[in-house]
Write a protein that holds these residues in place. Structure first.
Motif, PDB file in Angstrom:
ATOM      1  N   UNK A 151      47.260  36.420  39.664  1.00  0.00           N
ATOM      2  CA  UNK A 151      47.320  37.636  40.478  1.00  0.00           C
ATOM      3  C   UNK A 151      46.453  38.744  39.866  1.00  0.00           C
ATOM      4  N   UNK A 152      46.497  38.863  38.539  1.00  0.00           N
ATOM      5  CA  UNK A 152      45.677  39.865  37.881  1.00  0.00           C
ATOM      6  C   UNK A 152      44.188  39.620  38.092  1.00  0.00           C
ATOM      7  N   UNK A 153      43.775  38.367  38.013  1.00  0.00           N
ATOM      8  CA  UNK A 153      42.364  38.038  38.245  1.00  0.00           C
ATOM      9  C   UNK A 153      41.941  38.393  39.665  1.00  0.00           C
ATOM     10  N   UNK A 154      42.783  38.087  40.641  1.00  0.00           N
ATOM     11  CA  UNK A 154      42.441  38.396  42.036  1.00  0.00           C
ATOM     12  C   UNK A 154      42.371  39.901  42.272  1.00  0.00           C
ATOM     13  N   UNK A 155      43.301  40.640  41.669  1.00  0.00           N
ATOM     14  CA  UNK A 155      43.294  42.095  41.836  1.00  0.00           C
ATOM     15  C   UNK A 155      42.056  42.705  41.187  1.00  0.00           C
ATOM     16  N   UNK A 156      41.726  42.255  39.967  1.00  0.00           N
ATOM     17  CA  UNK A 156      40.553  42.786  39.285  1.00  0.00           C
ATOM     18  C   UNK A 156      39.271  42.429  40.024  1.00  0.00           C
ATOM     19  N   UNK A 157      39.232  41.233  40.604  1.00  0.00           N
ATOM     20  CA  UNK A 157      38.044  40.830  41.361  1.00  0.00           C
ATOM     21  C   UNK A 157      37.818  41.747  42.557  1.00  0.00           C
TER      22      UNK A 157
END
Length: 511
Positions: free
Chosen positions: A114-120
């Motif tokens: 989830x963190x990777x998707x949000x940062x992307x």
């Protein structure tokens, strides 16, 4: 004279232009020094933990370094590692991580995804995707469930609140979130084939573990951080025969998808069929009727919609029927037949549990009994009911309603159940539309087999509470999200290729 005046000014302008470069150089060196000191400190702490025999510290710090390595590989790698690792590798570190309230390897990787998707999205590294209708209804359900969970907190002990938080996370947030994540992974044909290959290896691993447990008494793969239920049946790394049966049924179909729709050599087809046979042995060793019934429905669904697998089902079904008739005299005298096949007490338990749950819902249709793992116990204490001629005596020792949909209704009321069913219905609808639109292409075949896994879920959910289990619903929603996401990307690629004047059949996957 004039040039002598301008020279200092030009020199000052040159230095002022270089100030940003100098600041960038200093920040780069400072960042490098910070990273070096941080890693040096962590490695020193790691070394001292190993020397001091601190097993938990070693596991946590090692997991931190492993997490950094995973993050460097990207969302796709983490997502595949997450879904493949939960029933295999993670059972060992989870024995230590579970000492930290709420921590498991699967939950940590879910947070990382989830963190990777949000940062992307924040740094505009990925294009925005509108929410799918299934995701909208899922968010609605999770909102109701979370509000119900919060409203229950004042009446719970710390231990009870911990269990309810785990139920919310593992039972509903992670599975529904798995659809959200998988739909946003940049799937390509090669990545889909890799995922199916790795899931087949997971099925082989679970089949071997099931045989080792049942025939050789090997318990090294049994989970330590959760309760092992029905130890006399094969449960593999789940500790639950019903969940093992649902998972291996799904993985049998994954192996068949690769065998009949992978364009493979005869040797590789034989490998996948042998893997499916081994998983079928594990399914039998669960000695649990629910997964057997779900497998029948799912295989019938594939028989109707996939003509390529029909000969296999006809041959295996015919041989199974002949073998069953030949072994019938021995089966009738076996303990498995008497204890599992014709035993009626589990049926009586379920019927009276259904009646009790429905009676409780009739009195509390909007809020249920509250989001707690004791929801059915509260319902039973106040609204215990007979099921026609079957006495309520049979429900006295039952702790759950043995029905996922009734359990959801007890947790969140009829509104919560309605939203959950709408989310599930839209997942099925999206897969069915994709199957019809893509036909025999990989996207269509993947949608068909993912929909068969949804059928496995629905049939089993009528007989068990999946919210109290750990992996199967996550895998089911992940496969569905993968099929929907890959179908959308491949359709978009075909549209781009055809608009450029090339045949859609030669369209390449979007990277």
């Amino acid at each position: 004279m004039k040039s002598s005046v301008l020279e200092p000014m030009a020199e000052r302008a040159c230095w002022s232009a270089r100030i940003p470069e100098l600041l960038a150089w200093m920040l780069e060196r400072l960042r490098g020094l910070t990273v070096f000191l941080t890693l040096f400190g962590l490695f020193s702490l790691y070394s001292m933990s190993i020397a001091g025999g601190g097993v938990k510290e070693v596991a946590v710090i090692g997991g931190f370094f492993g997490g950094l390595a995973l993050l460097s590989r990207g969302v796709h790698f983490i997502a595949v590692f997450w879904i493949v690792g939960m029933p295999t590798l993670f059972v060992f570190p989870d024995r230590y991580l579970n000492a930290i309230p709420g921590f498991t390897s699967g939950r940590l990787l879910f947070a990382a995804l989830l963190g990777c998707l949000i940062l992307a999205r924040i740094f505009r590294r990925s294009a925005p995707q509108p929410l799918h209708r299934a995701e909208l209804f899922a968010i609605g359900y999770l909102t109701i469930a979370f509000v119900s969970f919060l409203s229950q907190l004042p009446f719970e002990t710390f231990a009870g609140a911990k269990v309810n938080a785990a139920l919310f996370l593992q039972g509903y947030m992670l599975p529904l979130g798995a659809f959200f994540i998988a739909r946003r992974v940049a799937w390509t044909r090669a990545r889909i084939e890799q995922l199916l290959w790795l899931l087949t290896l997971v099925g082989i691993f679970l089949g071997v573990v099931a045989v080792l447990q049942q025939y050789f008494g090997v318990t090294v793969f049994n989970p330590r951080h959760i309760e092992v239920i029905n130890a006399d049946r094969a449960g593999a790394t789940f500790g639950n025969s019903h969940e093992l049966g649902a998972v291996v049924t799904s993985l049998i179909m994954i192996a068949l998808l690769r065998a009949f729709h992978g364009g493979l050599s005869h040797g590789r087809v034989a490998f996948y069929l042998a893997a499916a046979a081994l998983m079928s042995v594990a399914l039998i060793l669960t000695k649990t009727r629910g997964p057997w019934l779900a497998a029948m429905f799912a295989f019938a669904y594939l028989f109707i919609h996939d003509r390529r697998v029909r000969p296999l089902f006809i041959i295996v079904g015919g041989l199974g029927l002949l073998g069953g008739l030949a072994a019938l005299p021995f089966l009738l005298d076996s303990a498995v037949w008497q204890q599992r096949i014709v035993e009626l007490s589990p049926i009586y338990n379920r019927l009276t549990a259904y009646a009790t749950a429905l009676n409780a819902l009739a009195h509390h249709p909007f809020y249920g009994m509250g989001f707690t793992d004791l929801a059915f116990q509260y319902a039973k204490d106040r609204y215990i009911s007979d099921a026609g001629p079957i006495s309520s005596f049979w429900v006295l020792n039952v702790g759950v309603p043995h029905n996922e949909f009734l359990f959801i209704a007890l947790l969140t009321g009829v509104p919560g159940l309605t939203l959950y069913l709408l989310a599930l219905g839209h997942v099925h609808g999206a897969l069915a539309r994709l199957r019809r639109a893509a036909g025999g292409a990989l996207a269509g075949r993947l949608a068909l087999y993912a929909d068969a896994v949804v059928i496995v879920f629905v049939v089993n959910a009528l007989l068990i509470d999946f919210g109290l289990l750990n992996y199967f619903t996550i895998m089911m929603y992940f496969l569905a999200g993968t099929a929907v996401g890959y179908g959308a990307r491949s359709a978009g690629c075909e549209h781009t290729a055809s608009s450029a004047g090339s045949p859609s059949g030669n369209a390449r996957d979007v990277p």
